[in-house]
Design a protein around this motif. Structure first.
Motif, PDB file in Angstrom:
ATOM      1  N   LYS A   3       0.882  -1.327   0.159  1.00  0.00           N
ATOM      2  CA  LYS A   3      -0.179   0.205   0.183  1.00  0.00           C
ATOM      3  C   LYS A   3       0.829   1.213  -0.061  1.00  0.00           C
ATOM      4  CE  LYS A   3      -4.251  -1.769   0.196  1.00  0.00           C
ATOM      5  NZ  LYS A   3      -5.137  -1.373  -0.994  1.00  0.00           N
ATOM      6  N   TYR A   4       0.598   1.973  -0.861  1.00  0.00           N
ATOM      7  CA  TYR A   4       1.316   3.410  -1.097  1.00  0.00           C
ATOM      8  C   TYR A   4       0.604   4.559  -0.817  1.00  0.00           C
ATOM      9  CZ  TYR A   4       4.280  -0.175  -3.066  1.00  0.00           C
ATOM     10  OH  TYR A   4       5.130  -1.394  -3.236  1.00  0.00           O
ATOM     11  N   GLN A   5       1.252   5.542  -0.173  1.00  0.00           N
ATOM     12  CA  GLN A   5       0.365   7.030  -0.410  1.00  0.00           C
ATOM     13  C   GLN A   5       0.694   7.508  -1.781  1.00  0.00           C
ATOM     14  OE1 GLN A   5      -1.288   8.791   1.943  1.00  0.00           O
ATOM     15  NE2 GLN A   5      -1.200   6.928   3.450  1.00  0.00           N
ATOM     16  N   LEU A   6      -0.097   8.013  -2.684  1.00  0.00           N
ATOM     17  CA  LEU A   6       0.044   8.159  -4.002  1.00  0.00           C
ATOM     18  C   LEU A   6      -0.380   9.685  -4.120  1.00  0.00           C
ATOM     19  CD1 LEU A   6      -1.112   4.986  -5.885  1.00  0.00           C
ATOM     20  CD2 LEU A   6       1.132   5.678  -5.116  1.00  0.00           C
ATOM     21  N   ILE A   7       0.187  10.338  -5.064  1.00  0.00           N
ATOM     22  CA  ILE A   7      -0.215  11.804  -5.458  1.00  0.00           C
ATOM     23  C   ILE A   7      -0.333  11.714  -6.908  1.00  0.00           C
ATOM     24  CG2 ILE A   7       0.676  14.207  -5.426  1.00  0.00           C
ATOM     25  CD1 ILE A   7       2.627  13.439  -2.794  1.00  0.00           C
ATOM     26  N   ALA A   8      -1.469  12.256  -7.226  1.00  0.00           N
ATOM     27  CA  ALA A   8      -1.504  12.601  -8.477  1.00  0.00           C
ATOM     28  C   ALA A   8      -1.611  14.126  -8.695  1.00  0.00           C
ATOM     29  CB  ALA A   8      -3.011  12.313  -9.156  1.00  0.00           C
ATOM     30  N   THR A   9      -0.368  14.909  -9.253  1.00  0.00           N
ATOM     31  CA  THR A   9      -0.364  16.252  -9.304  1.00  0.00           C
ATOM     32  C   THR A   9      -1.140  16.699 -10.449  1.00  0.00           C
ATOM     33  OG1 THR A   9       1.569  16.134 -10.956  1.00  0.00           O
ATOM     34  CG2 THR A   9       2.096  16.027  -8.505  1.00  0.00           C
ATOM     35  N   ALA A  10      -1.588  17.992 -10.306  1.00  0.00           N
ATOM     36  CA  ALA A  10      -2.581  18.727 -11.114  1.00  0.00           C
ATOM     37  C   ALA A  10      -2.428  20.270 -11.264  1.00  0.00           C
ATOM     38  CB  ALA A  10      -3.972  18.439 -10.539  1.00  0.00           C
ATOM     39  N   ALA A  11      -2.745  20.779 -12.745  1.00  0.00           N
ATOM     40  CA  ALA A  11      -2.164  22.089 -12.817  1.00  0.00           C
ATOM     41  C   ALA A  11      -3.430  22.980 -11.948  1.00  0.00           C
ATOM     42  CB  ALA A  11      -2.537  22.538 -14.365  1.00  0.00           C
ATOM     43  N   MET A  12      -3.258  24.151 -11.603  1.00  0.00           N
ATOM     44  CA  MET A  12      -4.223  24.813 -10.877  1.00  0.00           C
ATOM     45  C   MET A  12      -5.455  25.046 -11.222  1.00  0.00           C
ATOM     46  SD  MET A  12      -3.241  28.600  -9.261  1.00  0.00           S
ATOM     47  CE  MET A  12      -1.573  28.359  -9.652  1.00  0.00           C
ATOM     48  N   GLY A  13      -6.434  24.542 -10.761  1.00  0.00           N
ATOM     49  CA  GLY A  13      -7.943  24.850 -11.295  1.00  0.00           C
ATOM     50  C   GLY A  13      -8.213  23.243 -11.724  1.00  0.00           C
ATOM     51  N   LEU A  14      -7.438  22.448 -11.707  1.00  0.00           N
ATOM     52  CA  LEU A  14      -7.717  21.148 -12.440  1.00  0.00           C
ATOM     53  C   LEU A  14      -7.966  19.968 -11.451  1.00  0.00           C
ATOM     54  CD1 LEU A  14      -5.880  20.872 -15.937  1.00  0.00           C
ATOM     55  CD2 LEU A  14      -8.093  21.754 -15.500  1.00  0.00           C
ATOM     56  N   GLU A  15      -7.668  20.397 -10.166  1.00  0.00           N
ATOM     57  CA  GLU A  15      -7.658  19.673  -8.960  1.00  0.00           C
ATOM     58  C   GLU A  15      -8.866  18.491  -8.936  1.00  0.00           C
ATOM     59  OE1 GLU A  15      -4.900  22.784  -7.649  1.00  0.00           O
ATOM     60  OE2 GLU A  15      -6.937  22.527  -8.543  1.00  0.00           O
ATOM     61  N   ALA A  16     -10.098  19.243  -8.887  1.00  0.00           N
ATOM     62  CA  ALA A  16     -11.419  18.544  -8.935  1.00  0.00           C
ATOM     63  C   ALA A  16     -11.750  17.555 -10.047  1.00  0.00           C
ATOM     64  CB  ALA A  16     -12.467  19.759  -8.718  1.00  0.00           C
ATOM     65  N   ILE A  17     -11.138  17.993 -11.110  1.00  0.00           N
ATOM     66  CA  ILE A  17     -11.316  16.835 -12.382  1.00  0.00           C
ATOM     67  C   ILE A  17     -10.570  15.679 -12.078  1.00  0.00           C
ATOM     68  CG2 ILE A  17     -11.316  16.783 -14.939  1.00  0.00           C
ATOM     69  CD1 ILE A  17     -11.553  19.967 -14.686  1.00  0.00           C
ATOM     70  N   VAL A  18      -9.128  15.984 -11.893  1.00  0.00           N
ATOM     71  CA  VAL A  18      -8.380  14.819 -11.392  1.00  0.00           C
ATOM     72  C   VAL A  18      -9.003  14.029 -10.290  1.00  0.00           C
ATOM     73  CG1 VAL A  18      -6.064  14.342 -10.551  1.00  0.00           C
ATOM     74  CG2 VAL A  18      -6.339  16.259 -12.218  1.00  0.00           C
ATOM     75  N   ALA A  19      -9.529  14.727  -9.447  1.00  0.00           N
ATOM     76  CA  ALA A  19     -10.046  13.927  -8.346  1.00  0.00           C
ATOM     77  C   ALA A  19     -11.254  12.926  -8.759  1.00  0.00           C
ATOM     78  CB  ALA A  19     -10.667  14.496  -7.324  1.00  0.00           C
ATOM     79  N   LYS A  20     -12.113  13.598  -9.741  1.00  0.00           N
ATOM     80  CA  LYS A  20     -13.246  12.877 -10.142  1.00  0.00           C
ATOM     81  C   LYS A  20     -12.681  11.528 -11.085  1.00  0.00           C
ATOM     82  CE  LYS A  20     -17.404  13.573 -12.768  1.00  0.00           C
ATOM     83  NZ  LYS A  20     -18.344  14.536 -13.585  1.00  0.00           N
ATOM     84  N   GLU A  21     -11.551  11.723 -11.748  1.00  0.00           N
ATOM     85  CA  GLU A  21     -11.067  10.731 -12.324  1.00  0.00           C
ATOM     86  C   GLU A  21     -10.585   9.502 -11.555  1.00  0.00           C
ATOM     87  OE1 GLU A  21      -9.194  11.316 -16.347  1.00  0.00           O
ATOM     88  OE2 GLU A  21      -8.424  12.703 -15.517  1.00  0.00           O
ATOM     89  N   VAL A  22      -9.822  10.023 -10.609  1.00  0.00           N
ATOM     90  CA  VAL A  22      -9.123   8.866  -9.600  1.00  0.00           C
ATOM     91  C   VAL A  22     -10.302   8.182  -9.001  1.00  0.00           C
ATOM     92  CG1 VAL A  22      -7.954   8.837  -7.132  1.00  0.00           C
ATOM     93  CG2 VAL A  22      -7.183  10.344  -9.100  1.00  0.00           C
ATOM     94  N   ARG A  23     -11.278   8.871  -8.628  1.00  0.00           N
ATOM     95  CA  ARG A  23     -12.665   8.302  -7.904  1.00  0.00           C
ATOM     96  C   ARG A  23     -13.115   7.225  -8.790  1.00  0.00           C
ATOM     97  NH1 ARG A  23     -13.803  13.693  -5.639  1.00  0.00           N
ATOM     98  NH2 ARG A  23     -12.856  13.732  -3.576  1.00  0.00           N
ATOM     99  N   SER A  24     -13.358   7.579 -10.092  1.00  0.00           N
ATOM    100  CA  SER A  24     -13.988   6.716 -11.112  1.00  0.00           C
ATOM    101  C   SER A  24     -13.002   5.448 -11.477  1.00  0.00           C
ATOM    102  CB  SER A  24     -13.955   7.656 -12.559  1.00  0.00           C
ATOM    103  OG  SER A  24     -12.783   7.746 -13.154  1.00  0.00           O
ATOM    104  N   LEU A  25     -11.657   5.621 -11.221  1.00  0.00           N
ATOM    105  CA  LEU A  25     -10.891   4.243 -11.098  1.00  0.00           C
ATOM    106  C   LEU A  25     -11.250   3.556  -9.993  1.00  0.00           C
ATOM    107  CD1 LEU A  25      -7.589   5.733 -12.742  1.00  0.00           C
ATOM    108  CD2 LEU A  25      -9.265   4.183 -13.790  1.00  0.00           C
TER     109      LEU A  25
END
Length: 380
Positions: A3-25
């Motif tokens: 188990k790893y602590q993972l970080i998906a880095t995101a451009a400013m303003g795109l964090e919520a969209i990245v989070a939605k993608e992560v949750r969809s996985l």
């Protein structure tokens, strides 16, 4: 599986969209400035690299701690279980950044972290000499923010925007990750027409085609973590098989792009073929004022010139007016335009239904959204 602590880095303003993608996985996550954090195993590392369209990179967080002195940074870094990550032949450059921290010298922080990792590795691998670093790449980053040190290993290698299909590009290309985000912010579905009237090198239409057929954006490229010894080859093989199984190559698409510059249209066509989308996207040379469509309930997304350069402003403003006149007839179409021009609505001749602040590189922009009439079809 670990188990790893993972970080998906995101451009400013795109964090919520990245989070939605992560949750969809299937991964629960938390949103912070410039990043989305979550817990995952080796499979998560592979799947997120393959599937995340809008994230910049996937990183493993090795540790986070306070560091006010170089000694503290050295000892706390040396205490970390680097042998769990790095084999004896690992190539492990250290990059860094420091913001509002006592330890402000980035080069010194990098050197200290490097030395600490080497000392830990010497003990574990029972060596007195320096390491040759001829193996797989494990790029370590030391990031200091207000005296909190975060140490990560980059699991992506090249940024995730490098999809591998861009043979050539124009002067100010839109990042593939931002192009994908623009599409995901719209109400477009694969069974609706799609048009980019400022297609440039074709990034937005190509990303739309990949979304439309559910093609994993990282399917045709390699990642640094594919060479890591603690991630079995089978993990990557299974993740790629899953991506292949989930792709819907039979989904028909009505996607087109146009540009005033015939050279860019040619480049867009070449990039489209490289992406395997050559037969799915129609590109043509055309001025925005000449655009007309026969279909209804489509989506237009554009990243027009902003008029940032001297001498361009009047020309661009005139083009915005022409665009507004041409698109005024498209009342069933939803239109999304990204620009830094603060007078866009006045020039376009219509107030946006909604605006969203985004950054195109370092340029602050707004995504102006003009929603068309709803389709009479059920569920639209």
């Amino acid at each position: 599986m670990g188990k790893y602590q993972l970080i998906a880095t995101a451009a400013m303003g795109l964090e919520a969209i990245v989070a939605k993608e992560v949750r969809s996985l299937g991964y629960e996550c938390e949103v912070e400035n410039g990043k989305v954090t979550f817990v995952g195993d080796e499979t998560a590392i592979a799947r997120c690299n393959l599937w995340l369209r809008t994230a910049d990179r996937i990183k493993i967080k090795v540790a986070e701690f306070k560091a006010y002195t170089f000694d503290e940074l050295f000892e706390k870094t040396k205490a970390l279980p680097w042998e769990n990550y790095l084999p004896e032949d690992a190539e492990f450059p250290v990059i860094g950044k420091s913001v509002k921290s006592t330890l402000f010298s980035v080069s010194d922080c990098q050197a200290i972290v490097k030395k600490a990792v080497v000392e830990r590795m010497k003990i574990h691998y029972r060596r007195n000499s320096w390491f040759d670093e001829t193996g797989a790449l494990y790029r370590i980053e030391i990031a200091l923010l207000k005296d909190v040190a975060t140490i990560t290993i980059d699991a992506s290698g090249q940024g995730l925007h490098k999809r591998g299909y861009r043979i050539d590009q124009g002067e100010a290309p839109l990042k593939e990750t931002l192009a994908a985000a623009l599409i995901l912010l719209t109400n477009w579905k694969p069974d609706r027409p799609f048009l980019d009237p400022f297609c440039g090198s074709g990034t937005i239409p190509i990303e739309a085609a990949m979304i439309g057929q559910n093609i994993a954006p990282g399917f045709n490229r390699e990642f640094a973590s594919e060479g890591w010894n603690f991630i079995p080859t089978k993990v990557w093989d299974d993740a790629r098989i899953e991506a292949e199984d989930l792709a819907n190559y039979d989904q028909p698409l009505d996607i087109s792009g146009s540009d005033i510059d015939h050279r860019m249209v040619k480049i867009a066509q070449e990039n489209s073929f490289e992406a395997g989308m050559g037969d799915l996207i129609q590109f043509k040379q055309m001025q925005v004022k000449d655009i007309s469509v026969k279909s209804e309930y489509g989506v237009i997304i554009g990243n027009p010139p902003y008029g940032e350069r001297l001498g361009e402003k009047k020309e661009i403003e005139h083009m915005y007016k022409e665009m507004g006149q041409a698109f005024a007839k498209l009342d069933t179409w939803s239109i999304y335009m990204l620009t830094s021009n603060e007078n866009f609505e006045q020039l376009y001749g219509k107030q946006a239904t909604k605006k969203r602040k985004l950054f195109n590189g370092f340029i602050r922009t707004d995504l102006y959204q003009f929603w068309g009439k709803r389709s009479p079809r059920i569920g639209e």
